[in-house]
Design a protein around this motif. Structure first.
Motif, PDB file in Angstrom:
ATOM      1  N   THR A  23       0.853  -1.190   0.000  1.00 14.13           N
ATOM      2  CA  THR A  23       0.000   0.000   0.000  1.00 14.13           C
ATOM      3  C   THR A  23       0.888   1.239   0.000  1.00 14.13           C
ATOM      4  OG1 THR A  23      -0.018   0.119   2.391  1.00 14.13           O
ATOM      5  CG2 THR A  23      -1.778  -1.167   1.354  1.00 14.13           C
ATOM      6  N   VAL A  24       0.279   2.360  -0.325  1.00 10.43           N
ATOM      7  CA  VAL A  24       1.025   3.619  -0.322  1.00 10.43           C
ATOM      8  C   VAL A  24       1.667   3.848   1.038  1.00 10.43           C
ATOM      9  CG1 VAL A  24       0.807   6.102  -0.525  1.00 10.43           C
ATOM     10  CG2 VAL A  24      -0.503   4.627  -2.029  1.00 10.43           C
ATOM     11  N   SER A  61       6.464   4.347   4.256  1.00  4.85           N
ATOM     12  CA  SER A  61       7.047   4.181   5.591  1.00  4.85           C
ATOM     13  C   SER A  61       8.154   3.142   5.634  1.00  4.85           C
ATOM     14  CB  SER A  61       5.958   3.839   6.609  1.00  4.85           C
ATOM     15  OG  SER A  61       5.380   2.600   6.288  1.00  4.85           O
ATOM     16  N   GLU A  62       8.374   2.429   4.542  1.00  5.97           N
ATOM     17  CA  GLU A  62       9.421   1.398   4.562  1.00  5.97           C
ATOM     18  C   GLU A  62      10.802   1.962   4.919  1.00  5.97           C
ATOM     19  OE1 GLU A  62      10.153  -0.784   0.974  1.00  5.97           O
ATOM     20  OE2 GLU A  62      10.594  -2.602   2.082  1.00  5.97           O
ATOM     21  N   HIS A  66      15.323   2.310   8.832  1.00  4.72           N
ATOM     22  CA  HIS A  66      16.229   3.139   9.613  1.00  4.72           C
ATOM     23  C   HIS A  66      15.748   3.349  11.043  1.00  4.72           C
ATOM     24  CE1 HIS A  66      19.075   4.122   6.449  1.00  4.72           C
ATOM     25  NE2 HIS A  66      18.054   4.057   5.622  1.00  4.72           N
ATOM     26  N   LYS A  67      14.697   2.631  11.409  1.00  8.91           N
ATOM     27  CA  LYS A  67      14.173   2.657  12.780  1.00  8.91           C
ATOM     28  C   LYS A  67      13.891   4.071  13.278  1.00  8.91           C
ATOM     29  CE  LYS A  67      16.107  -1.768  14.003  1.00  8.91           C
ATOM     30  NZ  LYS A  67      16.898  -2.025  12.770  1.00  8.91           N
ATOM     31  N   ILE A  68      13.141   4.791  12.468  1.00 10.23           N
ATOM     32  CA  ILE A  68      12.703   6.123  12.868  1.00 10.23           C
ATOM     33  C   ILE A  68      11.192   6.022  13.077  1.00 10.23           C
ATOM     34  CG2 ILE A  68      12.679   8.563  12.264  1.00 10.23           C
ATOM     35  CD1 ILE A  68      14.843   7.798  10.155  1.00 10.23           C
ATOM     36  N   ALA A 112      11.001  10.805   2.840  1.00  9.93           N
ATOM     37  CA  ALA A 112      10.674  10.280   4.166  1.00  9.93           C
ATOM     38  C   ALA A 112      11.824  10.412   5.148  1.00  9.93           C
ATOM     39  CB  ALA A 112      10.237   8.820   4.047  1.00  9.93           C
ATOM     40  N   LEU A 113      13.058  10.222   4.684  1.00  6.06           N
ATOM     41  CA  LEU A 113      14.192  10.245   5.596  1.00  6.06           C
ATOM     42  C   LEU A 113      14.828  11.628   5.697  1.00  6.06           C
ATOM     43  CD1 LEU A 113      15.745   6.844   4.549  1.00  6.06           C
ATOM     44  CD2 LEU A 113      14.575   7.350   6.682  1.00  6.06           C
ATOM     45  N   GLU A 114      14.154  12.623   5.177  1.00  2.00           N
ATOM     46  CA  GLU A 114      14.658  13.999   5.191  1.00  2.00           C
ATOM     47  C   GLU A 114      16.071  14.100   4.620  1.00  2.00           C
ATOM     48  OE1 GLU A 114      14.123  15.097   9.250  1.00  2.00           O
ATOM     49  OE2 GLU A 114      11.990  15.427   8.953  1.00  2.00           O
TER      50      GLU A 114
END
Lengths: 342, 339
Positions: free
Chosen positions: A127-128, A133-134, A139-141, A188-190
């Motif tokens: 899913t989106v 979020s993968e 990276h366990k954030i 996502a990870l900035e």
């Protein structure tokens, strides 16, 4: 040999700007093997064959060229998705080409990629929400599930997707929306640096502007640095600050966009720019095209002398004997590699 | 002078498992002899389907030409029997496609494929047709043409394959050549070669041409007239100067605004068209562009949703009335009110 062998410090000093990425003499050769039982290497496709450039923080550097010139391979080799055959890639001062394992994974938090084909680059079974979020899970954030979902919803909103669709699958979205999912995943990870590998070429014309505007907004807001790989030269002029033109694995011209577009020095750049159609019949009527004959030579067997000599309209003796010349600074910040330009 | 090709009210639908796709919803246009018409549209606009329909190449089922006439030299192509149509296809009207790799047969030599139509339409024997095929390849700029007749498609590069396609299309001196995105798969320098070649051959053969593309830049340089399609309808049509220089349909204006230009430094933001292209599975009602149209929104026009605007001469046009569009709003008023 001015710019190619110049030390990193000297280059930085020269411009007084913050260099985020330093690529020096980067090479990526893909082996060609023969034999059924005893495989042996019989040659190599020289996809990237000695490329050097800097990327400054906050800018967009365009990498243009025709298919097969090595622009995508350059992008991927920078991110260490392919390991370089030779040369160095320094990102925020750290050498990537010798880095591996967890160290490299940590670096990937700060450099991401957006792919060309929004249909192939998203897993159809996820899913989106799980696609975006993968990277966070790896990276366990945001270990808290609720927080993570909130963050993903925020990201979706930021790229212009309705967070309501978080549980939908990629096939339920149009091409433009899928590319937004790809952008959200990359953000996502900035990261501080994003390689955008032809992010708009698979999209319809009216959707391209949406995605490009979004990328520009995000850049201003998050102070992103882009390496924008494209073959659409009009779009590159619009979005990029500087542009590097590649031909057969090498950079033939590099400089600020307006400078290169208004005053191209390399015969290939001149031909390339003159071949791009302008959506205006009045302009088109008066345009003189430089039509270069023939096709791109085989990168496994590049011509002797300058790479472009098989198609160059102004080639002379030197071009057939001497290997391609180093990049020479013809004007401030404008570099050209051509025997005609000295 | 009557037109070479006269398409009236063409309607094409596809009946699929997911529902009916309303691909082309009433398209009418003409082409004069020797004229180049550029059909511009995004994917799903119906530009390719309408040209396939007039060649009788809509796969049926699932596709069906529901209504309309296609008059070519006094005959309605849509009523012809397959045998009669075969005599026109390739001879009177030829077509070149976007992807030269998939439209050439990989297991036949180039020579076999070019000579096929020469044998069928011109009644040539093997040696005559091979000679003519070699001449054609030579004409489209393939070096060492006679020897290359025995090569297979994979032995040619993308640009060379497109040249082979063009040679094939021209083999029987067609009166009309339909080019469906012939340069989209090619690099710009190769695209420039092909466009230059086609322009020159068009004059030599004195044929009319339909050039289908999504690239407004390409048609600006090549077409006499431009027709902009969206959602299976014609939005605007006129001479290329009128459509580019005096665009009247909000879609055309939006499309041109969303394109960066090579000849301007482009500091300002691109104007984007919001939303995405329509789902063609919905029965068309009103204007297909209404959901994305900023003029409709500004002027709060309600009729755009329910009533389908007709293709009419643009208001205030001093020309010959060939500049037509289908929109309820006069964009000049709309723009005036915006300011």
């Amino acid at each position: 040999m001015s710019s190619q062998t110049m030390t990193a410090e000297a280059r930085q000093e020269q411009n007084g700007r913050d260099v985020i990425l330093q690529v020096s003499d980067l090479k990526k050769h893909f082996p060609i093997s023969a034999g059924i039982v005893f495989q042996r290497q019989v040659g190599a496709v020289r996809a990237v064959d000695g490329v050097s450039f800097d990327v400054y923080r906050g800018e967009t550097l365009g990498l243009v060229g025709e298919s097969g010139c090595g622009k995508s391979t350059t992008g991927r080799t920078i991110l260490q998705l392919y390991r370089p055959t030779e040369g160095s890639v320094k990102f925020e001062g750290q050498e990537l080409s010798t880095m591996a394992g967890n160290d490299l994974r940590q670096m990937r938090r700060r450099m991401q990629i957006i792919f060309q084909d929004p249909f192939a680059s998203l897993n159809p079974r996820m899913t989106v929400g799980s696609i975006v979020s993968e990277p966070l899970q790896i990276h366990k954030i945001y270990n808290d599930k609720k927080e993570r979902q909130q963050y993903v919803e925020q990201l979706m909103e930021r790229v212009g997707l309705n967070p309501y669709f978080i549980n939908r699958y990629p096939h339920e979205f149009s091409g433009g929306q899928r590319q937004r999912i790809g952008i959200a995943r990359a953000l996502a990870l900035e990261p501080s640096f994003i390689v955008a590998d032809e992010p708009i070429s698979a999209l319809d014309v009216s959707i391209q502007a949406q995605v490009v505007n979004l990328m520009e907004e995000l850049q201003d807001e998050l102070n992103l640095t882009y390496l924008f790989i494209a073959h659409d030269l009009s779009m590159v002029r619009h979005i990029c600050d500087r542009v590097a033109v590649m031909y057969l694995g090498k950079i033939v011209e590099l400089g600020p966009v307006d400078e290169v577009y208004n005053n191209p020095q390399h015969p290939y750049t001149q031909a390339l720019l003159s071949a791009v159609p302008v959506p205006d019949p009045v302009v088109e009527e008066d345009r003189q095209r430089i039509i270069i004959a023939g096709d791109l030579p085989n990168p496994a067997n590049p011509p002797a002398g300058c790479n472009f000599n098989t198609r160059c309209p102004v080639a002379f003796d030197l071009c057939y004997h001497e290997p391609d010349p180093p990049l020479i600074e013809v004007r401030p910040q404008h570099f050209v590699s051509c025997h005609r330009v000295t | 002078m009557s037109a070479l090709l006269d398409v009236k009210d063409l309607v094409v639908r596809f009946y699929t498992q997911e529902g009916t796709v309303y691909a082309v919803n009433g398209v009418s246009f003409e082409i004069e002899e020797g004229e180049t018409l550029g059909i511009v549209g995004e994917s799903g606009s119906g530009k390719s389907v309408s040209s396939l329909a007039l060649m009788g190449l809509i796969p049926s089922p699932p596709g069906k030409v529901e209504s309309g006439t296609v008059i070519f030299e006094g005959r309605d192509l849509l009523t012809l029997k397959p045998d009669q149509m075969r005599l026109i296809r390739g001879k009177e009207i030829a077509m070149i496609f976007q992807d030269p790799m998939t439209s050439l047969n990989p297991v036949l030599t180039i020579g076999t494929q070019i000579t096929e139509s020469l044998k069928l339409h011109e009644g040539m024997n093997t040696s005559q047709s091979r000679k003519r095929a070699a001449d054609l390849l030579d004409m489209v700029g393939i070096p060492d043409a006679y020897r290359r007749l025995d090569d297979y498609p994979h032995q040619f590069s993308g640009g060379m394959r497109q040249r082979v396609m063009i040679a094939m299309g021209l083999s029987c001196n067609p009166k009309l050549l339909i080019a469906d995105e012939p340069t989209t798969a090619l690099d710009v320098t190769i695209q420039a070669q092909i466009i230059e070649l086609v322009k020159q051959l068009k004059d030599e053969f004195n044929m009319a041409m339909i050039w289908i593309t999504h690239d407004l830049g390409v048609v600006a340089g090549i077409a006499d007239r431009i027709q902009v399609m969206y959602g299976g309808r014609i939005m605007e049509s006129g001479s290329s100067h009128e459509v580019f220089g005096d665009s009247r349909h909000p879609y055309t204006v939006g499309l041109l605004g969303s394109l960066p230009r090579l000849d301007s430094s482009g500091e300002e933001k691109l104007t984007q068209i919001e939303g995405s292209p329509p789902d063609m599975r919905n029965e068309p009602k009103g204007c297909p562009f209404a959901p994305r149209c900023d003029v409709r929104e500004t002027l709060q026009l309600e009729r755009c949703w329910d009533e389908r605007p007709l293709l009419e001469t643009v208001p205030g046009n001093g020309g010959d009335g060939a500049h037509i569009m289908s929109c309820w709003a006069d964009i000049r008023e709309g723009v005036a009110e915006n300011v």
